[in-house]
Design a protein around this motif. Sequence first.
Motif, PDB file in Angstrom:
ATOM      1  N   ASN A   7      70.601 -42.000  11.838  1.00 35.16           N
ATOM      2  CA  ASN A   7      69.437 -42.780  11.772  1.00 35.16           C
ATOM      3  C   ASN A   7      67.712 -41.467  12.398  1.00 35.16           C
ATOM      4  N   GLU A   8      66.586 -42.166  12.399  1.00 34.99           N
ATOM      5  CA  GLU A   8      65.725 -41.332  12.325  1.00 34.99           C
ATOM      6  C   GLU A   8      65.835 -40.388  14.030  1.00 34.99           C
ATOM      7  N   GLU A  33      64.484 -34.994  -1.750  1.00 34.92           N
ATOM      8  CA  GLU A  33      63.109 -36.410  -2.361  1.00 34.92           C
ATOM      9  C   GLU A  33      62.832 -36.386  -1.601  1.00 34.92           C
ATOM     10  N   LEU A  34      61.253 -37.356  -2.710  1.00 32.98           N
ATOM     11  CA  LEU A  34      60.258 -38.117  -1.114  1.00 32.98           C
ATOM     12  C   LEU A  34      61.149 -38.608  -0.216  1.00 32.98           C
ATOM     13  N   GLY A  35      60.606 -38.893   0.698  1.00 32.58           N
ATOM     14  CA  GLY A  35      61.270 -39.799   1.743  1.00 32.58           C
ATOM     15  C   GLY A  35      62.422 -39.431   2.407  1.00 32.58           C
ATOM     16  N   LYS A  38      62.356 -34.606   5.335  1.00 33.90           N
ATOM     17  CA  LYS A  38      61.740 -33.319   6.255  1.00 33.90           C
ATOM     18  C   LYS A  38      60.954 -32.944   6.713  1.00 33.90           C
ATOM     19  N   THR A  40      60.199 -35.502   9.434  1.00 30.55           N
ATOM     20  CA  THR A  40      60.972 -35.654  10.331  1.00 30.55           C
ATOM     21  C   THR A  40      61.906 -35.054  10.867  1.00 30.55           C
ATOM     22  N   ASP A  77      53.641 -28.251   3.217  1.00 33.14           N
ATOM     23  CA  ASP A  77      54.204 -28.581   2.134  1.00 33.14           C
ATOM     24  C   ASP A  77      53.289 -28.461   1.136  1.00 33.14           C
ATOM     25  N   TRP A 106      58.807 -29.101  -0.354  1.00 29.68           N
ATOM     26  CA  TRP A 106      59.519 -28.638  -1.345  1.00 29.68           C
ATOM     27  C   TRP A 106      58.767 -27.302  -1.623  1.00 29.68           C
ATOM     28  N   ARG A 130      71.181 -40.047   6.593  1.00 28.75           N
ATOM     29  CA  ARG A 130      70.634 -38.709   5.834  1.00 28.75           C
ATOM     30  C   ARG A 130      71.423 -37.660   5.543  1.00 28.75           C
TER      31      ARG A 130
HETATM   32  N1  LIG Z   1      68.581 -39.666   9.685  1.00 28.39           N
HETATM   33  C1  LIG Z   1      67.362 -40.462   8.942  1.00 28.39           C
HETATM   34  N2  LIG Z   1      68.192 -41.958   9.105  1.00 28.39           N
HETATM   35  C2  LIG Z   1      67.397 -42.803   8.371  1.00 28.39           C
HETATM   36  N3  LIG Z   1      65.812 -42.766   8.059  1.00 28.39           N
HETATM   37  C3  LIG Z   1      65.343 -41.533   8.256  1.00 28.39           C
HETATM   38  C4  LIG Z   1      66.368 -40.602   9.099  1.00 28.39           C
HETATM   39  N4  LIG Z   1      65.563 -39.285   8.771  1.00 28.39           N
HETATM   40  C5  LIG Z   1      63.873 -39.752   8.439  1.00 28.39           C
HETATM   41  N5  LIG Z   1      64.162 -41.518   8.440  1.00 28.39           N
HETATM   42  C6  LIG Z   1      63.058 -41.997   8.063  1.00 28.39           C
HETATM   43  O1  LIG Z   1      62.560 -41.758   6.374  1.00 28.39           O
HETATM   44  C7  LIG Z   1      60.591 -41.294   5.625  1.00 28.39           C
HETATM   45  C8  LIG Z   1      60.966 -40.158   5.293  1.00 28.39           C
HETATM   46  O2  LIG Z   1      61.011 -39.551   6.137  1.00 28.39           O
HETATM   47  P1  LIG Z   1      59.778 -38.497   5.686  1.00 28.39           P
HETATM   48  O3  LIG Z   1      58.625 -38.333   5.825  1.00 28.39           O
HETATM   49  O4  LIG Z   1      60.434 -37.363   7.052  1.00 28.39           O
HETATM   50  O5  LIG Z   1      59.936 -37.213   4.752  1.00 28.39           O
HETATM   51  P2  LIG Z   1      60.008 -36.377   3.663  1.00 28.39           P
HETATM   52  O6  LIG Z   1      61.231 -35.681   3.690  1.00 28.39           O
HETATM   53  O7  LIG Z   1      58.826 -35.481   4.928  1.00 28.39           O
HETATM   54  O8  LIG Z   1      59.406 -37.073   2.287  1.00 28.39           O
HETATM   55  P3  LIG Z   1      58.099 -35.862   1.533  1.00 28.39           P
HETATM   56  O9  LIG Z   1      58.789 -35.251   0.629  1.00 28.39           O
HETATM   57  O10 LIG Z   1      57.266 -37.606   1.266  1.00 28.39           O
HETATM   58  O11 LIG Z   1      56.804 -35.554   2.403  1.00 28.39           O
HETATM   59  C9  LIG Z   1      61.026 -42.060   7.831  1.00 28.39           C
HETATM   60  O12 LIG Z   1      60.935 -43.913   7.179  1.00 28.39           O
HETATM   61  C10 LIG Z   1      61.749 -41.308   8.099  1.00 28.39           C
HETATM   62  O13 LIG Z   1      61.421 -42.555   9.599  1.00 28.39           O
END
Ligand SMILES: Nc1ncnc2c1ncn2[C@@H]1O[C@H](COP(=O)(O)OP(=O)(O)OP(=O)(O)O)[C@@H](O)[C@H]1O
Length: 171
Positions: A7-8, A33-35, A38, A40, A77, A106, A130
């Motif tokens: 989890n987060e 990928e997006l989301g 990274k 977090t 980023d 990225w 993740r």
């Molecule tokens: N281990 C985890 N388990 C479940 N959800 C998670 C986990 N880590 C992060 N998240 C959730 O995933 C979502 C996207 O996270 P984050 O913004 O960090 O992604 P990102 O890789 O930076 O995306 P982007 O490429 O758009 O910058 C957020 O809602 C975050 O709470």
Amino acid sequence: MQVQLDNEEAQVAFGETLGHVLQGRGLVYLEGELGAGKTTLTRGILRAYGHQGAVKSPTYTLVEPYELNDQRVYHLDLYRLADPEELEFIGGRDVLADDAVTIIEWPSRGEGWLPAPDLRLTLEVVAQGRLVSLAAGSDNGQRMLELLRSKVSAVSKEGSDQLENGVIQWK
Ligand SMILES: Nc1ncnc2c1ncn2[C@@H]1O[C@H](COP(=O)(O)OP(=O)(O)OP(=O)(O)O)[C@@H](O)[C@H]1O
Ligand SMILES: [Mg+2]
């Protein structure tokens, strides 16, 4: 080395440990990928240096510098980077020359211009949260991975577990 983050909260906790392992310097690539989590993870790294709370994504500014108790951390980023050469114009050289922690989301957008990282983290969305795969790209990165491994065994009672497939579960 592979780490499972359910989890987060685990994502931030792992980032914080990684932040300590960096000991104030190093170039870290965050791929995925997006989301994928990274930013977090970056929040956790920044927390290790005393930054509390939210982390804004430098999607348009490309780089966000932090000065935390005399420690500099750069968060990049590059999602919207049109051309790797653009890094020249946003002060990329100064960022890389600084004795600091530099985290790049990225990094593929800067390929050809960016140097090899100390650590390359690849984040994947899996059924339960993740999965992060870590690889060293330098001797320093190798030392960082060894330090991270030693932290895993040190906290294994409550902080992490070794899953059957060799993946470390971080809590
Ligand atoms: N281990 C985890 N388990 C479940 N959800 C998670 C986990 N880590 C992060 N998240 C959730 O995933 C979502 C996207 O996270 P984050 O913004 O960090 O992604 P990102 O890789 O930076 O995306 P982007 O490429 O758009 O910058 C957020 O809602 C975050 O709470
Ligand atoms: Mg992000």
